[in-house]
Design a protein around this motif. Structure first.
Motif, PDB file in Angstrom:
ATOM      1  N   VAL A 270       0.845  -1.199   0.000  1.00 42.57           N
ATOM      2  CA  VAL A 270       0.000   0.000   0.000  1.00 42.57           C
ATOM      3  C   VAL A 270       0.878   1.246   0.000  1.00 42.57           C
ATOM      4  O   VAL A 270       1.781   1.384   0.829  1.00 42.57           O
ATOM      5  CB  VAL A 270      -0.926   0.007   1.228  1.00 42.57           C
ATOM      6  N   LYS A 271       0.584   2.162  -0.916  1.00 46.90           N
ATOM      7  CA  LYS A 271       1.367   3.384  -1.028  1.00 46.90           C
ATOM      8  C   LYS A 271       0.978   4.379   0.069  1.00 46.90           C
ATOM      9  O   LYS A 271      -0.185   4.516   0.416  1.00 46.90           O
ATOM     10  CB  LYS A 271       1.159   4.039  -2.399  1.00 46.90           C
ATOM     11  N   GLY A 272       1.967   5.097   0.599  1.00 46.63           N
ATOM     12  CA  GLY A 272       1.715   6.162   1.550  1.00 46.63           C
ATOM     13  C   GLY A 272       1.707   7.514   0.864  1.00 46.63           C
ATOM     14  O   GLY A 272       1.556   7.612  -0.363  1.00 46.63           O
ATOM     15  N   LEU A 273       1.891   8.569   1.642  1.00 48.83           N
ATOM     16  CA  LEU A 273       1.959   9.908   1.062  1.00 48.83           C
ATOM     17  C   LEU A 273       3.115  10.033   0.092  1.00 48.83           C
ATOM     18  O   LEU A 273       3.010  10.701  -0.941  1.00 48.83           O
ATOM     19  CB  LEU A 273       2.104  10.958   2.175  1.00 48.83           C
ATOM     20  N   GLY A 274       4.236   9.414   0.431  1.00 43.15           N
ATOM     21  CA  GLY A 274       5.423   9.451  -0.409  1.00 43.15           C
ATOM     22  C   GLY A 274       5.667   8.125  -1.090  1.00 43.15           C
ATOM     23  O   GLY A 274       4.796   7.242  -1.135  1.00 43.15           O
ATOM     24  N   ASP A 275       6.885   7.969  -1.587  1.00 44.62           N
ATOM     25  CA  ASP A 275       7.239   6.766  -2.337  1.00 44.62           C
ATOM     26  C   ASP A 275       7.755   5.690  -1.376  1.00 44.62           C
ATOM     27  O   ASP A 275       8.929   5.319  -1.388  1.00 44.62           O
ATOM     28  CB  ASP A 275       8.293   7.104  -3.393  1.00 44.62           C
ATOM     29  N   TYR A 276       6.867   5.216  -0.536  1.00 46.16           N
ATOM     30  CA  TYR A 276       7.185   4.166   0.427  1.00 46.16           C
ATOM     31  C   TYR A 276       5.934   3.340   0.670  1.00 46.16           C
ATOM     32  O   TYR A 276       4.827   3.685   0.220  1.00 46.16           O
ATOM     33  CB  TYR A 276       7.716   4.749   1.743  1.00 46.16           C
ATOM     34  N   THR A 277       6.091   2.255   1.419  1.00 47.38           N
ATOM     35  CA  THR A 277       5.010   1.299   1.653  1.00 47.38           C
ATOM     36  C   THR A 277       4.484   1.426   3.085  1.00 47.38           C
ATOM     37  O   THR A 277       5.260   1.553   4.036  1.00 47.38           O
ATOM     38  CB  THR A 277       5.519  -0.131   1.410  1.00 47.38           C
ATOM     39  N   ILE A 278       3.174   1.382   3.231  1.00 47.93           N
ATOM     40  CA  ILE A 278       2.547   1.454   4.554  1.00 47.93           C
ATOM     41  C   ILE A 278       2.595   0.078   5.213  1.00 47.93           C
ATOM     42  O   ILE A 278       2.099  -0.905   4.655  1.00 47.93           O
ATOM     43  CB  ILE A 278       1.076   1.897   4.436  1.00 47.93           C
ATOM     44  N   PRO A 279       3.169  -0.041   6.412  1.00 45.37           N
ATOM     45  CA  PRO A 279       3.125  -1.325   7.131  1.00 45.37           C
ATOM     46  C   PRO A 279       1.714  -1.546   7.687  1.00 45.37           C
ATOM     47  O   PRO A 279       1.204  -0.720   8.450  1.00 45.37           O
ATOM     48  CB  PRO A 279       4.127  -1.148   8.269  1.00 45.37           C
ATOM     49  N   MET A 280       1.103  -2.636   7.357  1.00 49.72           N
ATOM     50  CA  MET A 280      -0.260  -2.890   7.820  1.00 49.72           C
ATOM     51  C   MET A 280      -0.313  -3.186   9.315  1.00 49.72           C
ATOM     52  O   MET A 280      -1.390  -3.226   9.907  1.00 49.72           O
ATOM     53  CB  MET A 280      -0.884  -4.039   7.017  1.00 49.72           C
ATOM     54  N   ALA A 281       0.861  -3.341   9.953  1.00 47.53           N
ATOM     55  CA  ALA A 281       0.891  -3.502  11.407  1.00 47.53           C
ATOM     56  C   ALA A 281       0.647  -2.185  12.136  1.00 47.53           C
ATOM     57  O   ALA A 281       0.360  -2.198  13.343  1.00 47.53           O
ATOM     58  CB  ALA A 281       2.235  -4.087  11.840  1.00 47.53           C
ATOM     59  N   ASN A 282       0.760  -1.039  11.447  1.00 46.05           N
ATOM     60  CA  ASN A 282       0.403   0.238  12.064  1.00 46.05           C
ATOM     61  C   ASN A 282      -1.099   0.257  12.341  1.00 46.05           C
ATOM     62  O   ASN A 282      -1.905  -0.059  11.465  1.00 46.05           O
ATOM     63  CB  ASN A 282       0.748   1.407  11.136  1.00 46.05           C
ATOM     64  N   LYS A 283      -1.498   0.668  13.528  1.00 42.94           N
ATOM     65  CA  LYS A 283      -2.921   0.628  13.887  1.00 42.94           C
ATOM     66  C   LYS A 283      -3.775   1.506  12.988  1.00 42.94           C
ATOM     67  O   LYS A 283      -4.919   1.171  12.682  1.00 42.94           O
ATOM     68  CB  LYS A 283      -3.107   1.017  15.353  1.00 42.94           C
ATOM     69  N   PHE A 284      -3.220   2.635  12.533  1.00 40.50           N
ATOM     70  CA  PHE A 284      -4.003   3.515  11.680  1.00 40.50           C
ATOM     71  C   PHE A 284      -4.029   3.037  10.225  1.00 40.50           C
ATOM     72  O   PHE A 284      -4.793   3.559   9.419  1.00 40.50           O
ATOM     73  CB  PHE A 284      -3.494   4.949  11.775  1.00 40.50           C
ATOM     74  N   ALA A 286      -4.618  -0.221   9.774  1.00 40.43           N
ATOM     75  CA  ALA A 286      -5.529  -1.373   9.885  1.00 40.43           C
ATOM     76  C   ALA A 286      -6.921  -0.981  10.384  1.00 40.43           C
ATOM     77  O   ALA A 286      -7.727  -1.853  10.690  1.00 40.43           O
ATOM     78  CB  ALA A 286      -4.919  -2.410  10.828  1.00 40.43           C
ATOM     79  N   ASP A 287      -7.199   0.344  10.461  1.00 43.41           N
ATOM     80  CA  ASP A 287      -8.486   0.758  11.037  1.00 43.41           C
ATOM     81  C   ASP A 287      -9.609   0.881  10.008  1.00 43.41           C
ATOM     82  O   ASP A 287     -10.739   1.235  10.355  1.00 43.41           O
ATOM     83  CB  ASP A 287      -8.327   2.080  11.787  1.00 43.41           C
ATOM     84  N   ASN A 288      -9.283   0.621   8.732  1.00 41.58           N
ATOM     85  CA  ASN A 288     -10.280   0.670   7.647  1.00 41.58           C
ATOM     86  C   ASN A 288     -10.956   2.035   7.524  1.00 41.58           C
ATOM     87  O   ASN A 288     -12.086   2.140   7.051  1.00 41.58           O
ATOM     88  CB  ASN A 288     -11.360  -0.416   7.842  1.00 41.58           C
ATOM     89  N   ASP A 289     -10.264   3.080   7.945  1.00 35.46           N
ATOM     90  CA  ASP A 289     -10.785   4.440   7.829  1.00 35.46           C
ATOM     91  C   ASP A 289      -9.986   5.176   6.761  1.00 35.46           C
ATOM     92  O   ASP A 289      -8.791   5.443   6.950  1.00 35.46           O
ATOM     93  CB  ASP A 289     -10.684   5.158   9.170  1.00 35.46           C
ATOM     94  N   PRO A 290     -10.589   5.534   5.644  1.00 34.28           N
ATOM     95  CA  PRO A 290      -9.842   6.199   4.567  1.00 34.28           C
ATOM     96  C   PRO A 290      -9.370   7.592   4.946  1.00 34.28           C
ATOM     97  O   PRO A 290      -8.538   8.173   4.243  1.00 34.28           O
ATOM     98  CB  PRO A 290     -10.867   6.250   3.430  1.00 34.28           C
ATOM     99  N   LYS A 291      -9.869   8.157   6.043  1.00 31.54           N
ATOM    100  CA  LYS A 291      -9.494   9.504   6.442  1.00 31.54           C
ATOM    101  C   LYS A 291      -8.272   9.535   7.366  1.00 31.54           C
ATOM    102  O   LYS A 291      -7.814  10.616   7.739  1.00 31.54           O
ATOM    103  CB  LYS A 291     -10.677  10.187   7.131  1.00 31.54           C
TER     104      LYS A 291
END
Length: 506
Positions: A270-284, A286-291
């Protein structure tokens, strides 16, 4: 005609009103008891002084008064090499005798870099845990927005490109030959975050990896950043002191970020704000909130400019610089809220009250303070106030050779140059959900040896002034660790790296 009971009611009402007024009065001296010296004495020795770089920049481009060399971090690699940076734009390699040579001339590669604050220029760096194989390391630096062709990946909510004053930039570097003693290779920009306040205050000052994470663990190879409010508390100009830019899940402001530095085009994640990958272990993430921003690991920090981990159990610490009152050491956990701008230490900050301001503190309700009623915040485990210093340095859990410091968290005050320690067990006991529970803090007394081997008690500021040959207004203390866990003490004034050492007994 007023009866006796009327007088009683009136008196009780007056007392009640007085009680409310008293409860809402500001706390003017939050920690009246001074930090004590209790016989904790440690020897300090010079390691190396970096080259004088005062002539690299014009006077209007640099901090005034300019220090000899603005050393920020020292990083040791497993292969025995030691690196350090001068934030004026040089990354040095120190040889086995700790003599410096230029590894990267950073300043020549970034023409828009800004150097006019102590925390500016080439601010921080760290090496990937597999640097010996992949050649990857990471830097964070500040740039001016004026005339800058680059476009930020993130501008604080409610602002536009015309408001942008500075950029925070995280860069990935790839060395062709990781074993080489000068850098040759390529670079890739991971993230560019906008400042919209007048000064580059509270930039992203830290990039680093959890040194306790092992291959295969969820945290291995993930990159952390410092927690910065992007100068919204005192960055100057019309956009400063804006409480609406804190306590948000859709902003990088006040947040420590944890990201997978690989590009999502490579990782397929999953892409983040920049050119890196979001770790799905981060609670935010995995919260299923697009905001919410998935890169947020924890939030609510004013300027958590240094992070560290206890090598024995992996506990993560953040040293957070306060406003006008309280300096904090926090134990950091995934998804938790550390309070800024609503909290400073275990007090309520005045900014959230009608007519209040960031320099004020108010007592928490008694039931929150004593832990009988929980609120949404995580509170610090060690604190000191501005009777004792002005800005907390980074700190480390110490398990090295100095017996007096073993089992303590060692930190200090950047401006005054004082070194402090808190017992690790007491800090972890204070992590109990009760705001008013904090570990005691004591001061470390430094000494050197004269030619006869006798102790000479000193402060870091004494040593800096001796080296500079002149008085200084601040010590500019920072702390790093060696490969074997010993503590390196640096100053951005005299450009010297020093080390705390076991007592020689000479």
């Amino acid at each position: 005609m007023r009866t006796h009971s009327s007088f009683v009611i009136a008196a009780l009402s007056a007392l009640a009103i007085a009680g409310v007024i008293h409860a809402q009065s500001t706390v003017t001296n939050p920690l009246p008891a001074p930090i004590e010296k209790r016989g904790l004495m440690v020897e300090i020795r010079d390691v190396v002084r970096l080259p004088d770089t005062r002539s690299m920049l014009k006077p209007d481009q640099d901090v005034n008064p300019a220090g000899w060399a603005r050393v920020q971090f020292v990083r040791d690699l497993p292969d025995g090499r030691r690196f350090t940076n001068d934030s004026r734009g040089i990354l040095y390699l120190l040889d086995k005798s700790n003599q410096p040579s230029v590894y990267v001339n950073f300043a020549s590669l970034f023409p828009h870099a800004i150097y006019n604050r102590l925390e500016s220029g080439l601010i921080g760096f760290d090496f990937h845990p597999e640097f010996a194989k992949n050649g990857l390391f990471y830097t964070v630096h500040g740039e001016r927005a004026e005339g800058n062709p680059a476009t930020p990946n993130f501008i604080p909510p409610g602002y536009t490109a015309k408001d942008v004053t500075h950029h925070n930039v995280i860069t990935e570097w790839r060395a062709k030959n990781p074993a080489a003693n000068t850098f040759e290779g390529s670079r890739r920009e991971l993230l560019r975050v906008a400042h919209v306040v007048m000064n580059l205050t509270h930039p992203m000052g830290f990039v680093g990896f959890n040194p306790t994470a092992k291959p295969g663990s969820a945290d291995y190879g993930l990159l952390y950043t410092s927690g910065s409010d992007l100068g919204f508390s005192n960055g100057g100009g019309p956009n400063a002191n804006n409480p609406t830019q804190t306590q948000r899940h859709d902003s990088v402001s006040t947040a420590i970020h944890r990201v997978g530095p690989r590009s999502p085009s490579e990782s397929k994640g999953v892409k983040g704000l920049g050119d890196y990958t979001i770790p799905m272990a981060n609670k935010f993430a995995a919260d299923n909130d697009p905001k919410t921003l998935g890169e947020i690991y924890a939030y609510g920090f004013r300027n958590a400019h240094r992070l560290s981990w206890d090598m024995t159990d992996g506990t993560m610490y953040a040293c957070d610089i306060g406003m006008n009152n309280i300096e904090e050491v926090n134990i950091v956990r995934n998804g938790e809220n550390y309070g800024w701008m609503k909290r400073e230490g275990y007090w309520e900050n005045g900014m959230i009250r009608p007519g209040g301001n960031l320099g004020q503190l108010f007592a928490l309700p008694a039931e929150v303070l004593n832990g009988s009623k929980k609120d949404e915040f995580t509170y610090p485990v060690a604190i000191y106030d501005h009777n004792e210093g002005q800005a907390i340095s980074g700190g480390f859990a110490y398990h090295g050779k100095i017996e007096a410091l073993r089992g303590k968290f060692v930190f200090g005050d950047i401006q005054r140059g004082r070194l402090f320690a808190s017992d690790l067990a007491a800090m972890k006991k204070a992590d109990d959900g009760v705001p008013q529970t904090t570990a005691p803090v004591e001061e470390i007394q430094l000494f050197t040896r004269n030619s006869r081997g006798e102790r000479v008690y000193v402060t870091l500021r004494d040593l800096v002034e001796r080296t500079m040959g002149a008085a200084v207004t601040r010590a500019d203390l920072h702390i790093s660790t060696s490969r074997d866990g010993e503590l390196l003490i640096t100053s951005r004034q005299d450009g010297t790296i020093r080390m705390l050492v076991p007592e020689s007994g000479r």
